[in-house]
Design an enzyme around this catalytic site. Sequence first.
Site, short mmCIF file in Angstrom:
data_model
loop_
_atom_site.label_atom_id
_atom_site.label_comp_id
_atom_site.label_asym_id
_atom_site.label_seq_id
_atom_site.Cartn_x
_atom_site.Cartn_y
_atom_site.Cartn_z
N ARG A 144 -1.64 6.48 33.29
CA ARG A 144 -2.87 6.84 32.59
C ARG A 144 -2.69 8.19 31.92
O ARG A 144 -2.19 9.14 32.53
CB ARG A 144 -4.06 6.87 33.57
CG ARG A 144 -4.37 5.50 34.16
CD ARG A 144 -5.53 5.51 35.11
NE ARG A 144 -5.66 4.20 35.76
CZ ARG A 144 -6.50 3.94 36.77
NH1 ARG A 144 -7.29 4.90 37.22
NH2 ARG A 144 -6.54 2.74 37.30
N CYS A 198 -5.04 -5.29 37.35
CA CYS A 198 -5.88 -6.49 37.45
C CYS A 198 -5.60 -7.56 36.40
O CYS A 198 -5.53 -8.75 36.76
CB CYS A 198 -7.37 -6.10 37.48
SG CYS A 198 -7.83 -4.69 36.49
N ASP A 251 -2.67 -1.88 45.55
CA ASP A 251 -3.67 -2.62 44.81
C ASP A 251 -3.67 -4.09 45.21
O ASP A 251 -2.61 -4.68 45.41
CB ASP A 251 -3.36 -2.51 43.32
CG ASP A 251 -4.58 -2.72 42.45
OD1 ASP A 251 -5.69 -2.79 42.99
OD2 ASP A 251 -4.41 -2.81 41.22
#
Length: 663
Positions: free
Chosen positions: A384, A355, A404
């Site tokens: 992650r 984002c 995404d």
Amino acid sequence: MAAMLKISLPDGSVREVAAGTTPAQIAADIGPGLAKAAIAARVDGELRDIMRPLDADASLALVTAKDEADALDLARHDYAHLLAEAVQRLFPGTQITFGPSTDDGFYYDFAPKDRPFTDDDLPAIEAEMRKLIAANKPLRREAWSREALIARWAAEGETFKAEWAAELPEGEELTVYWSGDEWFDMCRGPHLASTGRLDPTAFKLTRVSGAYWRGDQKNAMLSRIYGTGWLNKKQLDAHLLRLEEAGKRDHRKLGAEMDLFHLQAEAHGSVFWHPKGYRIWRELEAYMRRAIDGAGYREVKTPQVMDARQWEQSGHWGKYRENMFVIPDEVPNIDDEGPIVSADADWMALKPMNCPAHILIFRQGIKSYRDLPLRLYENGCCHRNEPHGALHGLMRVRQFTQDDAHIFCREDQIVDEVQAFCRLADRIYKDFGFTYSIKLALRPEKRFGTEEMWDQAEAELRDAVVRAGLATDEFGWEELPGEGAFYAPKLEWHLTDAIGRTWQVGTIQSDRVLPERLDASYIGEDGERHRPVMLHRAIFGSYERFIGILIEHFAGKLPVWLAPVQAVVATIVSDADDYAREALAKLKAAGIRAETDLRNEKINYKVREHSLAKVPALLVVGKREAEEGTVAIRRLGEQAQAILPLDEAIAMLVKESTPPDLG
């Protein structure tokens, strides 16, 4: 004389009873059938023990086994306590810690005195639990002061329990539950009235694993014993059958049999995709591109590594830092000691999400209200730093790729955009044969933004689902307090697979926080700068996890359009080799992903091998088929075969291998 209480029942009647009357006594007054069936009570909505005395006017609803959710939770909680008591009876000196109920059972963590427990210990523990059930020991609630309970635990050598009790607020009254007069555990409850209310045939201990005290690897290693518990043997047997079926569908097992991917220590938490597995990935990627192109998205690509100051500004450094991979690595990682530190100009981080990068693209050049909505899509690779113990095949990895997208829109466009996303997600999930439920995850305790912003964002998502006709029992509509992201509430899509399991996959979030923090703006019709609202959305969630779900949903028997190898031409005799090669050429020319099997092996061996690899169609050819220009087509999982002209078989496979129409 005891004070009289007014107790309101679900049928609207009101009973006057003396203070100290228990729900069990009220059930007995109503009738012997209810007295036998009642296992707990909801008092002003709170689930309580059936034997706990009433001390004020209240509404009362008696709980029976027909109230399955409550009944299962009570039973599983009791099984956990029985497990702990049985272990301490069989293995004196074992310390107890925690033992909660779970979605399909229970577990308890122990600190054994001499050695860790193993699966070999489970039959004896099960037998001891059944003895405790047969003893029908009363389960009795008792209030203790914090100080008295700490002293009792310390005196009995229960150091873990004493540590936990010492961290509870001073002066707080705690409760314990006695099993008969010999054994107790600290617990809020509620519990059944006695051990005999459990079905001794409705539980099974399943496995033993290691677990750190309070989930922290710096603490002592404990032995965790898992079990599954139900209301009756029929439910247990059905669950065990589901587990057996789930084992057959395990994507790790099928992935190896189908030669799709593998995992190894040299890249722990990342996937090595083999050619066949990556073919599935490519087909999904092509499918999703067709979907987003038709829905007006623009595809972008952003960097893997970004300056830490960007992550500090977005808020991820403070809220998400422990899950990020940082360069250089002397910054403390998730397994290192030391506090989370503020960002420094020399530090970079692998992106855990896309984002902030999409906002940087949005900020290039001046945007007008006429440019909105702007839908930016990326097959974005993210990293992650998940804990080692949380990793699980394709379902939980450290490197993954999201489907995404972020929609930058005006306030007046939000509900329409969310509705459009709902329609797109519905069409895609139905293409894969999934049903789903929708949940609204609301503001968490730790969050950015004002209450007004959160009120508005939650209302918009709720309104969009209502307008789309999806906020109904049919779609499992539910609101989940406290489960939103730190910057936005979100709608979640929970898929139901072929054996009834649910998987949380798609999401859309309505975010006003990141556009503010990263200074995104557009020029409105009034000539002034305005903040866009940013809708974060995904449908697959991640390609890795979605492929794992698909493998298990279809038990490896993927739809023909998605299968990495759609057909194999297998020969019975070597005299048919040239014809098999000719058939392969025609299949490939028609766009079918096909191979030949010309090995000098018996045809039954070839059938078994290609069935294990989950090839949808096997085209068997021998001398007769070569002479007649036919094939014997055998479908995956079927014994019968059909003799068809080669061209007719190819036409049929072309039709079956055509991806779903997204037009």
